[in-house]
Design a protein around this motif. Structure first.
Motif, mmCIF file in Angstrom:
data_model
loop_
_atom_site.group_PDB
_atom_site.id
_atom_site.type_symbol
_atom_site.label_atom_id
_atom_site.label_comp_id
_atom_site.label_asym_id
_atom_site.label_seq_id
_atom_site.Cartn_x
_atom_site.Cartn_y
_atom_site.Cartn_z
ATOM 1 N N LYS A 5 0.833 -1.204 0.000
ATOM 2 C CA LYS A 5 0.000 0.000 0.000
ATOM 3 C C LYS A 5 0.877 1.267 0.000
ATOM 4 C CE LYS A 5 -4.283 1.665 1.944
ATOM 5 N NZ LYS A 5 -4.993 1.693 0.683
ATOM 6 N N GLU A 6 1.965 1.214 0.767
ATOM 7 C CA GLU A 6 2.879 2.351 0.840
ATOM 8 C C GLU A 6 3.541 2.610 -0.520
ATOM 9 O OE1 GLU A 6 6.542 3.418 3.704
ATOM 10 O OE2 GLU A 6 4.772 2.548 4.698
ATOM 11 N N ILE A 7 3.951 1.540 -1.181
ATOM 12 C CA ILE A 7 4.558 1.660 -2.516
ATOM 13 C C ILE A 7 3.547 2.239 -3.501
ATOM 14 C CG2 ILE A 7 5.426 0.326 -4.496
ATOM 15 C CD1 ILE A 7 6.797 -1.519 -2.352
ATOM 16 N N GLN A 8 2.299 1.755 -3.434
ATOM 17 C CA GLN A 8 1.248 2.257 -4.319
ATOM 18 C C GLN A 8 1.019 3.760 -4.097
ATOM 19 O OE1 GLN A 8 -2.545 0.316 -3.886
ATOM 20 N NE2 GLN A 8 -3.483 1.540 -5.477
ATOM 21 N N GLU A 9 0.966 4.183 -2.833
ATOM 22 C CA GLU A 9 0.765 5.604 -2.530
ATOM 23 C C GLU A 9 1.917 6.453 -3.046
ATOM 24 O OE1 GLU A 9 -0.047 6.125 1.668
ATOM 25 O OE2 GLU A 9 -1.861 4.899 1.516
ATOM 26 N N LYS A 10 3.143 5.954 -2.860
ATOM 27 C CA LYS A 10 4.312 6.697 -3.348
ATOM 28 C C LYS A 10 4.308 6.791 -4.872
ATOM 29 C CE LYS A 10 7.592 6.452 0.376
ATOM 30 N NZ LYS A 10 8.166 5.465 1.272
ATOM 31 N N THR A 11 3.903 5.709 -5.522
ATOM 32 C CA THR A 11 3.820 5.701 -6.983
ATOM 33 C C THR A 11 2.797 6.726 -7.454
ATOM 34 O OG1 THR A 11 4.419 3.374 -7.045
ATOM 35 C CG2 THR A 11 3.415 4.276 -9.030
#
Length: 179
Positions: A5-11
């Protein structure tokens, strides 16, 4: 929160212009590639608007960069609202330039949208005493439409819109031109 989820938000954040909240140039380039491939496959037209804020350097020089940032935000919001109903995607292209990608929208409809965006910007009534053409902030727009063919690159569409934008500037700004 999961790492995924964190990676998705950063993306997602990496696709947005941090000042205006609209897509950035990087995301625009990816979308253009995707839509170009679809248009090529389906033999559909794709349109592009390049929008430049008129005499923005003079605005910044006289009102300051904080005021200039506010103008960018206001114009980005007005453009986004004007573009979304037409099925277009707005992105910040450069300092005071925006780009609108419009899959399956022909030149005629793209021109109509461009004209409405020029009017919409004028109607914001952002004071600009240092503009030689108007006492309020204006924009110039270049419009281009292409039905991609094999071997053609998406940059052709950007180049045509860019040439049209320069035409708008050459003929007095606060207008649209087609390329």
């Amino acid at each position: 929160r999961t790492a995924k989820k964190e990676i998705q938000e950063k993306t997602e954040l990496s696709y947005l212009d941090d000042l205006t909240g609209i897509f950035n140039r990087r995301r625009f380039r990816e979308l253009l590639k995707e839509e170009w491939q679809k248009a090529l496959r389906d033999k559909k037209v794709i349109s592009l608007l390049l929008i430049d804020i008129d005499y923005f350097k003079e605005y910044n020089d006289n009102y300051g960069h904080i005021a200039g940032d506010q103008v960018l935000k206001k114009i980005a919001t007005a453009l986004r609202d004007g573009v979304e109903w037409a099925g277009g995607v707005l992105a910040r292209y450069g300092g005071d330039e925006f780009v609108v990608l419009m899959p399956e929208i022909d030149l005629d409809r793209a021109e109509k949208l461009a004209n409405s965006l020029v009017k919409k910007t004028n109607s914001l009534g952002i004071q600009h005493r240092y503009s030689p053409i108007s006492n309020c902030q204006t924009v110039s727009v270049g419009v281009a439409a292409i039905t991609p063919e094999p071997g053609m690159q998406p940059e052709v569409l950007i180049e045509r819109a860019d040439e049209a934008l320069y035409k708008s500037k050459r003929y007095g700004r606060n207008r649209i031109s087609t390329g």
